[in-house]
Design a protein around this motif. Sequence first.
Motif, mmCIF file in Angstrom:
data_model
loop_
_atom_site.group_PDB
_atom_site.id
_atom_site.type_symbol
_atom_site.label_atom_id
_atom_site.label_comp_id
_atom_site.label_asym_id
_atom_site.label_seq_id
_atom_site.Cartn_x
_atom_site.Cartn_y
_atom_site.Cartn_z
ATOM 1 N N LEU A 182 9.856 71.225 -36.036
ATOM 2 C CA LEU A 182 8.822 71.401 -36.242
ATOM 3 C C LEU A 182 8.341 70.777 -37.687
ATOM 4 O O LEU A 182 7.152 70.988 -38.121
ATOM 5 N N ARG A 183 9.333 71.432 -38.849
ATOM 6 C CA ARG A 183 9.589 70.830 -40.085
ATOM 7 C C ARG A 183 9.355 70.057 -40.750
ATOM 8 O O ARG A 183 8.593 69.440 -41.489
ATOM 9 N N MET A 184 9.546 68.543 -39.999
ATOM 10 C CA MET A 184 9.172 67.071 -39.964
ATOM 11 C C MET A 184 7.427 66.592 -38.951
ATOM 12 O O MET A 184 7.714 65.433 -40.014
ATOM 13 N N LEU A 185 7.359 67.204 -38.656
ATOM 14 C CA LEU A 185 6.114 67.174 -38.331
ATOM 15 C C LEU A 185 4.871 67.715 -38.997
ATOM 16 O O LEU A 185 3.803 68.187 -38.773
ATOM 17 N N ALA A 186 5.025 67.434 -40.555
ATOM 18 C CA ALA A 186 3.542 67.874 -41.330
ATOM 19 C C ALA A 186 3.007 67.282 -41.481
ATOM 20 O O ALA A 186 2.035 66.852 -42.415
ATOM 21 N N GLU A 187 3.276 65.510 -40.999
ATOM 22 C CA GLU A 187 2.859 64.052 -41.062
ATOM 23 C C GLU A 187 2.653 64.044 -39.664
ATOM 24 O O GLU A 187 4.107 64.007 -39.117
ATOM 25 N N PRO A 188 2.389 62.861 -39.235
ATOM 26 C CA PRO A 188 2.071 62.540 -37.807
ATOM 27 C C PRO A 188 3.575 61.436 -38.460
ATOM 28 O O PRO A 188 3.671 60.964 -38.779
ATOM 29 N N ALA A 189 4.342 61.329 -36.573
ATOM 30 C CA ALA A 189 5.384 60.623 -36.582
ATOM 31 C C ALA A 189 6.148 60.827 -34.700
ATOM 32 O O ALA A 189 5.284 61.637 -34.185
ATOM 33 N N ALA A 190 6.897 59.068 -34.419
ATOM 34 C CA ALA A 190 6.250 58.467 -33.544
ATOM 35 C C ALA A 190 7.813 59.375 -32.907
ATOM 36 O O ALA A 190 8.782 59.648 -33.798
ATOM 37 N N THR A 191 7.870 59.797 -31.027
ATOM 38 C CA THR A 191 9.506 59.729 -31.144
ATOM 39 C C THR A 191 10.423 59.112 -31.229
ATOM 40 O O THR A 191 11.982 59.322 -32.451
ATOM 41 N N ALA A 192 10.404 57.622 -31.593
ATOM 42 C CA ALA A 192 11.579 56.580 -32.450
ATOM 43 C C ALA A 192 11.560 56.657 -33.976
ATOM 44 O O ALA A 192 12.954 57.406 -34.160
ATOM 45 N N GLU A 193 10.301 56.547 -34.275
ATOM 46 C CA GLU A 193 10.878 57.630 -35.810
ATOM 47 C C GLU A 193 11.827 58.554 -36.223
ATOM 48 O O GLU A 193 12.533 58.880 -37.359
ATOM 49 N N LEU A 194 11.541 59.763 -35.918
ATOM 50 C CA LEU A 194 11.895 61.034 -35.856
ATOM 51 C C LEU A 194 13.785 60.797 -35.264
ATOM 52 O O LEU A 194 14.712 61.868 -35.800
ATOM 53 N N ALA A 195 13.524 59.874 -34.044
ATOM 54 C CA ALA A 195 14.911 60.095 -33.404
ATOM 55 C C ALA A 195 15.748 59.468 -34.273
ATOM 56 O O ALA A 195 17.168 59.368 -34.540
ATOM 57 N N ARG A 196 15.666 58.001 -35.527
ATOM 58 C CA ARG A 196 16.424 57.353 -36.030
ATOM 59 C C ARG A 196 16.179 58.537 -38.053
ATOM 60 O O ARG A 196 17.495 57.569 -37.950
ATOM 61 N N ARG A 197 15.623 58.754 -38.048
ATOM 62 C CA ARG A 197 16.070 59.955 -39.312
ATOM 63 C C ARG A 197 17.044 60.629 -38.814
ATOM 64 O O ARG A 197 17.677 61.111 -39.804
ATOM 65 N N LEU A 198 16.780 61.264 -37.996
ATOM 66 C CA LEU A 198 18.075 61.909 -37.118
ATOM 67 C C LEU A 198 19.199 61.753 -36.361
ATOM 68 O O LEU A 198 19.904 62.225 -36.183
ATOM 69 N N ARG A 199 19.332 59.870 -36.680
ATOM 70 C CA ARG A 199 20.248 59.392 -36.038
ATOM 71 C C ARG A 199 21.190 60.030 -34.722
ATOM 72 O O ARG A 199 21.680 60.102 -34.219
ATOM 73 N N VAL A 200 19.006 60.192 -33.383
ATOM 74 C CA VAL A 200 20.430 60.605 -32.375
ATOM 75 C C VAL A 200 19.259 59.644 -31.948
ATOM 76 O O VAL A 200 18.292 58.887 -32.352
ATOM 77 N N THR A 201 19.256 59.305 -30.213
ATOM 78 C CA THR A 201 18.411 59.136 -29.261
ATOM 79 C C THR A 201 16.996 59.690 -29.070
ATOM 80 O O THR A 201 16.737 60.663 -29.442
ATOM 81 N N PRO A 202 15.953 58.688 -28.572
ATOM 82 C CA PRO A 202 14.553 59.064 -28.820
ATOM 83 C C PRO A 202 14.711 59.740 -27.852
ATOM 84 O O PRO A 202 13.585 60.955 -27.645
ATOM 85 N N SER A 203 15.479 60.033 -26.613
ATOM 86 C CA SER A 203 15.493 61.073 -24.934
ATOM 87 C C SER A 203 15.323 62.537 -25.612
ATOM 88 O O SER A 203 14.960 63.480 -25.097
ATOM 89 N N ALA A 204 16.793 62.433 -26.585
ATOM 90 C CA ALA A 204 17.079 63.830 -27.450
ATOM 91 C C ALA A 204 15.976 64.609 -27.853
ATOM 92 O O ALA A 204 15.229 65.506 -27.752
ATOM 93 N N VAL A 205 15.254 63.700 -28.158
ATOM 94 C CA VAL A 205 14.103 64.150 -29.818
ATOM 95 C C VAL A 205 12.992 64.664 -28.685
ATOM 96 O O VAL A 205 11.928 65.301 -28.196
ATOM 97 N N SER A 206 12.331 63.674 -27.824
ATOM 98 C CA SER A 206 11.407 63.451 -26.522
ATOM 99 C C SER A 206 10.868 65.033 -26.079
ATOM 100 O O SER A 206 10.458 65.791 -25.742
ATOM 101 N N GLN A 207 12.624 65.648 -25.539
ATOM 102 C CA GLN A 207 12.807 66.815 -25.017
ATOM 103 C C GLN A 207 12.321 68.117 -25.443
ATOM 104 O O GLN A 207 11.718 69.192 -25.143
ATOM 105 N N HIS A 208 12.654 68.026 -27.123
ATOM 106 C CA HIS A 208 12.201 68.983 -27.479
ATOM 107 C C HIS A 208 10.436 68.374 -28.441
ATOM 108 O O HIS A 208 10.390 70.121 -28.144
#
Length: 346
Positions: free
Chosen positions: A286-312
């Motif tokens: 939620l803190r990272m979503l101050a600006e628009p972001a795609a699932t893949a970009e969030l996953a890259r920044r967090l070093r996790v899989t896109p599926s893990a991010v997508s669930q949340h």
Amino acid sequence: MISFELGVEDLAHTRFALSPLGETVLSLRVLRDPGVSVLHLPWRRSVLARIAGLGGGLDTGLLLSLVADLLTLPDFLTPRPAVFEPHFEDELAVVRSTPPDRVRRDLLAAHAPHPLPAPLHAATAPGDGPVTALRDTVCELLHRYWEIAIRPVWPQIRLVAEADMTYRARQLARGGARLLFADMHPQLRWEDAGSRGFLRVHRTIGGYEAKACGRGLLLVPSVFAHKCAPPVGPDEPPSLLYPSRGAATLWEAEPEPVLRNGADAAGRAAGDALVLLLGAPRARLLRMLAEPAATAELARRLRVTPSAVSQHLRVLHAAGLATRTRHGRQVLYRRSRLGDRLASGG
């Protein structure tokens, strides 16, 4: 100073593009001089180690000689992208077709007022044969260098550049050209003049004024650019390569694995009301979503899989804390008004 005069039609034809060849060529500056950008030192160390592992199989002397003492580069090595995301090989084919006279002219102009370094002396030999052979050798080296240094990280670079373009498009929609260029770089100034506008690029080596005359303006974000780079001369269509937002996130150290072990992170952040309410993974997203972001970009920044991010993200969206919208091939998430209030403690 370089100045572009843009009319209403030119602003309507303003577009963005990516350039894998442009990033490859610009990265040579960082390889030659680590002081250009300390942000890219982790990448530089990794690339130098890979090149050393080749045992002299890459002529770095010739490659680095393309970068002049003033860090200028020959203009023919960065052709204007013809489509939104050209293939590296297609851009390199344009360079291979550059006439020998232009290769010679651009090499001399990039290194002026200094003479050409020894690896480039063929450009001053009589006739077209030596400079044509030099051009083809440089192209072969750039292709090998791309495979070693840029292609492995191109997906990450592309995501950062696309996030920048999404932000810029939003700025344009909110406040027109003035807001689009307001925080692009300190070199830039936008001046309104009725139905026309002037984009001024300050602190350039050369200077000229050019009218777009309906050709529009091409904007190319680059993670390796440290300042804005318009065309060297006024005959080229107006374009601007500029430093991309978010480049500092490319090589950052691995963050806390909150999405892998949320319980540990939540325990360490027991005093954080947002974490207690949502859980550590969703609070961080939620803190990272101050600006628009795609699932893949969030996953890259967090070093996790896109599926893990997508669930949340699905949970945050269902709870009304995040909105989502399609942008081309991507779905972009951003905090809703309720999410903004919650993240700010409102």
